[in-house]
Design an enzyme around this catalytic site. Structure first.
Site, mmCIF file in Angstrom:
data_model
loop_
_atom_site.group_PDB
_atom_site.id
_atom_site.type_symbol
_atom_site.label_atom_id
_atom_site.label_comp_id
_atom_site.label_asym_id
_atom_site.label_seq_id
_atom_site.Cartn_x
_atom_site.Cartn_y
_atom_site.Cartn_z
ATOM 1 N N PRO A 68 14.657 -7.542 19.263
ATOM 2 C CA PRO A 68 13.785 -8.331 19.465
ATOM 3 C C PRO A 68 13.766 -9.555 18.399
ATOM 4 O O PRO A 68 13.123 -9.128 17.351
ATOM 5 C CB PRO A 68 12.506 -7.307 19.473
ATOM 6 N N ASP B 281 14.570 -9.166 12.759
ATOM 7 C CA ASP B 281 14.208 -8.072 13.841
ATOM 8 C C ASP B 281 13.041 -7.583 13.865
ATOM 9 O O ASP B 281 12.383 -6.784 13.024
ATOM 10 C CB ASP B 281 15.413 -6.944 13.512
ATOM 11 N N HIS B 282 12.120 -7.661 14.886
ATOM 12 C CA HIS B 282 10.717 -7.486 14.961
ATOM 13 C C HIS B 282 10.201 -6.275 14.835
ATOM 14 O O HIS B 282 9.354 -5.556 14.800
ATOM 15 C CB HIS B 282 10.002 -8.305 16.070
ATOM 16 N N ARG B 283 11.476 -5.222 15.342
ATOM 17 C CA ARG B 283 11.125 -3.682 15.370
ATOM 18 C C ARG B 283 10.967 -3.171 13.816
ATOM 19 O O ARG B 283 10.254 -2.183 13.700
ATOM 20 C CB ARG B 283 12.386 -3.125 15.783
ATOM 21 N N ILE C 28 10.730 -5.795 11.033
ATOM 22 C CA ILE C 28 9.929 -6.652 10.148
ATOM 23 C C ILE C 28 8.656 -7.298 10.855
ATOM 24 O O ILE C 28 8.812 -7.881 11.819
ATOM 25 C CB ILE C 28 11.005 -7.889 9.496
#
Ligand code: CAO
Length: 449
Positions: free
Chosen positions: A247, A421-423, A425
């Site tokens: 993501p 990577d929004h998982r 950060i």
């Protein structure tokens, strides 16, 4: 009549010793000439070693983990007239750690010879099978490519599995047959983030997608088909996986590089005789290392439920080459000065354009920079180079009028696009990282703090 023959490792090209990673036969099996017996692996590629005589396997003399070299006895075979006939299409293959299938071209098998026998491995790159007897030619590698032996690749091909989507649980993250089986089971139960077959439509992460449009373009005008280069195929598969599975969010910011650019120009004037050009990329690498030190979660990789925090600082940078995109890696960038970084990145970029980068020069990156500044653009969304967690995109600097309270002053401004990577950060961390990076570029003395 008993005729037991010791089957030896043949000429394996430039390698002194290689590690056995798979035994493909067992005692009692009947093997045909040119059938693969074991898989070996160097630090760059894996290769199946065939037998040049057929017969019944009487004993196996190597085990997984053994180091073997030319002349090492792999096993003993009791020759039989029927089994020793050359197999029609058994082409042993070296596999690059690449996702593309290796269409093995049939190579005529050697006629069985008296013991001890060493058969000749034949090399297959992801695109072609090269019958270059005895010469091990290393295929191109890019960061994040699937790492699996030829037999596992074949198994995956038969099942229609894209190896770039499979997580390897073997040594050095090698993909094992069990990993492919596990992936298929998960896909069948609707859980895998991938499709097990994509020709007639795809199921990605449970999404039922329409099949890719198949259009006869000649109906609309003249066309010229042009096959994708090998690098494009490999990097394309990686980019696709990364785009679909991570993501992505991109934080856009800007840095005031008025003073830094003036310093760069001065240094280049002073250094004119040295031949080393101080580049903006070198300053960016240095600043990124400082930001990675301040925000260690950016210098990490995701491994299941845990983060692997790295204590080293290897920085990759995207290099545009005539054959496609590659990402050379500068190792231990934290231990290098600006001149050294400028020199090394220039040399690596040249090697990339000449197609001379070794796989090792494209591995181990922690964080990447994609600089399009010399070309143009305002902002863009760079795709994260998995298993890294973030990438910095740099666009063309431009002169911006900035109000200082009394007047507009010109400010050389560098656009920074940080994809993360929004998982792992959060948006706030990314904004802090990018703002910190901007503050370092605005006043490079802060790096020393
Ligand atoms: N803004 C304005 N000008 C810039 C700039 C920036 N951000 N960065 C570099 N330039 C200018 C330099 O000043 C230099 O100009 P002069 O020739 O007049 O001195 C010129 O552009 C070339 O710069 P450079 O020699 O420092 O090289 P570079 O850093 O621009 O490029 C490299 C090196 C390897 C990054 C580049 O060759 C390249 O391949 N870039 C493409 C990367 C890419 O394809 N990314 C997309 C990947 S998909 O995400």
């Amino acid at each position: 009549m008993s005729n037991v023959t010791a089957v030896q490792v043949p000429d394996i090209g430039d390698f002194d010793t290689v590690e056995v990673i798979e035994i493909l036969v067992k005692v009692g099996d009947t093997v045909k000439a040119e059938q693969s017996l074991i898989t070996v692996e160097s630090d760059k590629a894996s290769m199946e070693i065939p037998t040049s005589i057929g017969g019944v396997v009487k004993s196996i003399e190597v085990k997984v983990g053994d180091k073997v070299k030319q002349g090492s006895v792999m096993l003993h075979v009791e020759a039989s007239a029927a089994a020793s006939a050359p197999a029609p299409a058994a082409a042993p293959a070296v596999a690059a750690p690449a996702p593309a299938p290796a269409p093995a071209t049939a190579a005529p098998a050697a006629v069985s010879a008296p013991a001890p026998v060493a058969s000749t491995p034949v090399i297959a790159t992801p695109q072609t099978a090269a019958p270059a007897a005895g010469k091990l030619e290393m295929p191109v590698s890019t960061a994040g490519m699937a790492h699996a032996s030829p037999s596992v690749r074949k198994f995956a091909r038969e099942l229609g599995v894209d190896l770039s989507l499979v997580t390897g649980t073997g040594p050095k993250n090698r993909i094992l047959q069990e990993d492919v089986q596990g992936f298929v089971k998960l896909a069948l139960s609707g859980g895998a983030g991938a499709s097990a077959g994509s020709a007639s439509g795809a199921s990605i992460g449970g999404l039922e997608l329409l099949p890719w449009p198949k259009i006869d373009f000649t109906k609309f005008g003249e066309v010229t088909p042009k096959p994708l280069s090998r690098i494009k195929k490999i990097s394309g598969a990686n980019l696709h996986r990364n785009w679909v599975m991570i993501p992505h969010v991109t934080n856009n910011d800007e840095a005031n590089i008025t003073e830094l650019e003036a310093l760069r120009v001065t240094l280049n004037k002073e250094n004119e005789k040295s031949g080393i050009k101080v580049t903006m990329l070198a300053f960016l690498i240095k600043a990124c290392v400082a930001a990675l030190k301040k925000f260690p979660e950016f210098n990490a990789s995701l491994d299941g439920d845990q983060l692997i925090l790295k204590q080293y600082f290897h920085i990759g940078f995207a290099a545009d080459t005539p054959n496609g995109l590659v990402v050379p890696v500068i190792r231990d960038a934290d231990k290098k000065g600006i001149l050294e970084l400028a020199n090394e990145s220039t040399e690596l970029a040249k090697k990339a354009r000449d197609g001379k980068l070794s796989p090792a020069e494209m591995q181990g990156g922690c964080f990447s920079i994609s600089s399009l500044g010399g070309i143009g653009g305002t902002h863009f969304t760079p795709i994260i180079n998995a298993p890294e967690l973030a990438i910095l995109g740099v666009s063309r600097s431009y002169m911006k009028p900035v109000w200082d309270g009394k007047a507009f002053v010109p400010q050389l401004t560098l656009p920074l696009s940080l994809s993360y990577d929004h998982r792992v950060i959060d948006g706030a961390s990314a904004a802090r990282f990018n703002a910190y990076l901007g503050s370092l570029l605005a006043d490079f003395r802060r790096i020393a703090l």
